[in-house]
Design a protein around this motif. Structure first.
Motif, mmCIF file in Angstrom:
data_model
loop_
_atom_site.group_PDB
_atom_site.id
_atom_site.type_symbol
_atom_site.label_atom_id
_atom_site.label_comp_id
_atom_site.label_asym_id
_atom_site.label_seq_id
_atom_site.Cartn_x
_atom_site.Cartn_y
_atom_site.Cartn_z
ATOM 1 N N ASN A 146 -10.558 19.366 3.359
ATOM 2 C CA ASN A 146 -10.553 20.773 2.925
ATOM 3 C C ASN A 146 -9.925 21.681 3.977
ATOM 4 N N ALA A 147 -10.025 21.301 5.233
ATOM 5 C CA ALA A 147 -9.417 22.106 6.293
ATOM 6 C C ALA A 147 -7.893 22.108 6.181
ATOM 7 N N LYS A 148 -7.338 20.991 5.689
ATOM 8 C CA LYS A 148 -5.886 20.891 5.503
ATOM 9 C C LYS A 148 -5.479 21.211 4.069
ATOM 10 N N ASN A 149 -6.478 21.543 3.245
ATOM 11 C CA ASN A 149 -6.199 21.883 1.844
ATOM 12 C C ASN A 149 -5.451 20.768 1.119
ATOM 13 N N THR A 150 -5.855 19.534 1.378
ATOM 14 C CA THR A 150 -5.136 18.377 0.867
ATOM 15 C C THR A 150 -6.103 17.316 0.376
ATOM 16 N N VAL A 151 -5.690 16.647 -0.683
ATOM 17 C CA VAL A 151 -6.432 15.521 -1.243
ATOM 18 C C VAL A 151 -5.526 14.296 -1.157
ATOM 19 N N TYR A 152 -6.140 13.139 -0.918
ATOM 20 C CA TYR A 152 -5.372 11.917 -0.729
ATOM 21 C C TYR A 152 -5.808 10.838 -1.717
ATOM 22 N N LEU A 153 -4.884 9.913 -1.962
ATOM 23 C CA LEU A 153 -5.221 8.709 -2.715
ATOM 24 C C LEU A 153 -4.599 7.533 -1.966
ATOM 25 N N SER A 157 0.829 -1.201 0.000
ATOM 26 C CA SER A 157 0.000 0.000 0.000
ATOM 27 C C SER A 157 0.866 1.254 0.000
ATOM 28 N N LEU A 158 0.295 2.309 -0.546
ATOM 29 C CA LEU A 158 0.881 3.643 -0.483
ATOM 30 C C LEU A 158 -0.254 4.645 -0.338
ATOM 31 N N ARG A 159 0.044 5.785 0.287
ATOM 32 C CA ARG A 159 -0.914 6.879 0.324
ATOM 33 C C ARG A 159 -0.264 8.114 -0.288
ATOM 34 N N LEU A 160 -0.865 8.574 -1.362
ATOM 35 C CA LEU A 160 -0.411 9.805 -1.995
ATOM 36 C C LEU A 160 -1.155 10.992 -1.410
ATOM 37 N N SER A 161 -0.445 12.111 -1.324
ATOM 38 C CA SER A 161 -1.047 13.353 -0.874
ATOM 39 C C SER A 161 -0.879 14.415 -1.947
ATOM 40 N N CYS A 162 -1.832 15.312 -2.016
ATOM 41 C CA CYS A 162 -1.780 16.437 -2.939
ATOM 42 C C CYS A 162 -2.089 17.684 -2.124
ATOM 43 N N ALA A 163 -1.072 18.482 -1.879
ATOM 44 C CA ALA A 163 -1.232 19.693 -1.085
ATOM 45 C C ALA A 163 -1.440 20.878 -2.005
ATOM 46 N N ALA A 164 -2.457 21.666 -1.706
ATOM 47 C CA ALA A 164 -2.773 22.838 -2.513
ATOM 48 C C ALA A 164 -2.321 24.113 -1.803
ATOM 49 N N ARG A 176 -2.092 28.705 -2.522
ATOM 50 C CA ARG A 176 -2.570 29.901 -3.205
ATOM 51 C C ARG A 176 -4.085 29.972 -3.283
ATOM 52 N N ARG A 177 -4.750 28.857 -3.446
ATOM 53 C CA ARG A 177 -6.207 28.863 -3.433
ATOM 54 C C ARG A 177 -6.669 27.679 -2.606
ATOM 55 N N THR A 178 -7.867 27.794 -2.027
ATOM 56 C CA THR A 178 -8.396 26.704 -1.238
ATOM 57 C C THR A 178 -8.876 25.571 -2.127
ATOM 58 N N VAL A 179 -8.523 24.361 -1.752
ATOM 59 C CA VAL A 179 -8.846 23.203 -2.580
ATOM 60 C C VAL A 179 -10.353 22.946 -2.617
ATOM 61 N N SER A 180 -11.080 23.489 -1.658
ATOM 62 C CA SER A 180 -12.525 23.276 -1.626
ATOM 63 C C SER A 180 -13.246 23.943 -2.791
ATOM 64 N N SER A 181 -12.534 24.799 -3.524
ATOM 65 C CA SER A 181 -13.119 25.456 -4.688
ATOM 66 C C SER A 181 -13.169 24.557 -5.912
ATOM 67 N N TYR A 182 -12.525 23.407 -5.839
ATOM 68 C CA TYR A 182 -12.322 22.585 -7.029
ATOM 69 C C TYR A 182 -12.815 21.155 -6.851
ATOM 70 N N ILE A 183 -13.253 20.596 -7.947
ATOM 71 C CA ILE A 183 -13.316 19.145 -8.052
ATOM 72 C C ILE A 183 -11.869 18.679 -8.196
ATOM 73 N N MET A 184 -11.520 17.619 -7.496
ATOM 74 C CA MET A 184 -10.143 17.134 -7.532
ATOM 75 C C MET A 184 -10.078 15.738 -8.137
ATOM 76 N N GLY A 185 -9.008 15.501 -8.869
ATOM 77 C CA GLY A 185 -8.846 14.200 -9.499
ATOM 78 C C GLY A 185 -7.419 13.699 -9.417
ATOM 79 N N TRP A 186 -7.289 12.405 -9.571
ATOM 80 C CA TRP A 186 -5.981 11.761 -9.699
ATOM 81 C C TRP A 186 -5.938 11.063 -11.059
ATOM 82 N N PHE A 187 -4.834 11.231 -11.737
ATOM 83 C CA PHE A 187 -4.572 10.557 -13.003
ATOM 84 C C PHE A 187 -3.202 9.892 -12.904
#
Length: 124
Positions: A74-81, A17-24, A26-37
């Motif tokens: 959204n509080a941490k401005n981060t998305v995970y996979l 297993s691995l957990r990827l993080s995506c830290a945003a 300049r803008r809050t990540v809650s403004s966006y739909i987020m995706g992983w490719f």
């Protein structure tokens, strides 16, 4: 505009297993739909998963369904996979992306902002 930075990639054995993080920033990540490719060497970019702004709706590509989980804080401005039961065919560079559209899409062309990617290598 938002800036995205992925982390958490690395080398793992099949079944691991691995957990990827995506830290945003300049803008809050809650403004966006987020995706992983992901993009394997010599192949086209492939949709992995997306998540709506509230985190209440997710969608997965067929090749990862049941093994990967996308989430957001959204509080941490981060998305995970979270990636479980990894297979050698999961080896690729994984990209985080943000979409300003009102409806989530699995098409890479819909996404407006991209991170630089993080390498995931799964050994057999």
């Amino acid at each position: 505009q938002v800036q995205l930075v992925e982390s958490g990639g690395g080398l793992v054995q099949a079944g691991g297993s691995l957990r990827l993080s995506c830290a945003a920033s300049r803008r809050t990540v809650s403004s966006y739909i987020m995706g992983w490719f992901r993009q394997a060497a010599g192949k086209e970019r492939e949709f992995v998963a997306n998540i709506n702004r509230s985190g209440g709706s997710t969608y997965y590509g067929n090749s990862v369904k049941g093994r990967f989980t996308i989430s957001r804080d959204n509080a941490k401005n981060t998305v995970y996979l979270q990636m479980n039961s990894l297979k050698p065919e999961d080896t690729a560079v994984y990209y985080c992306a943000a979409d300003v559209a009102p409806v989530a899409s699995s098409r890479s062309t819909s996404y407006d902002y991209w991170g630089q990617g993080t390498q995931v290598t799964v050994s057999s």
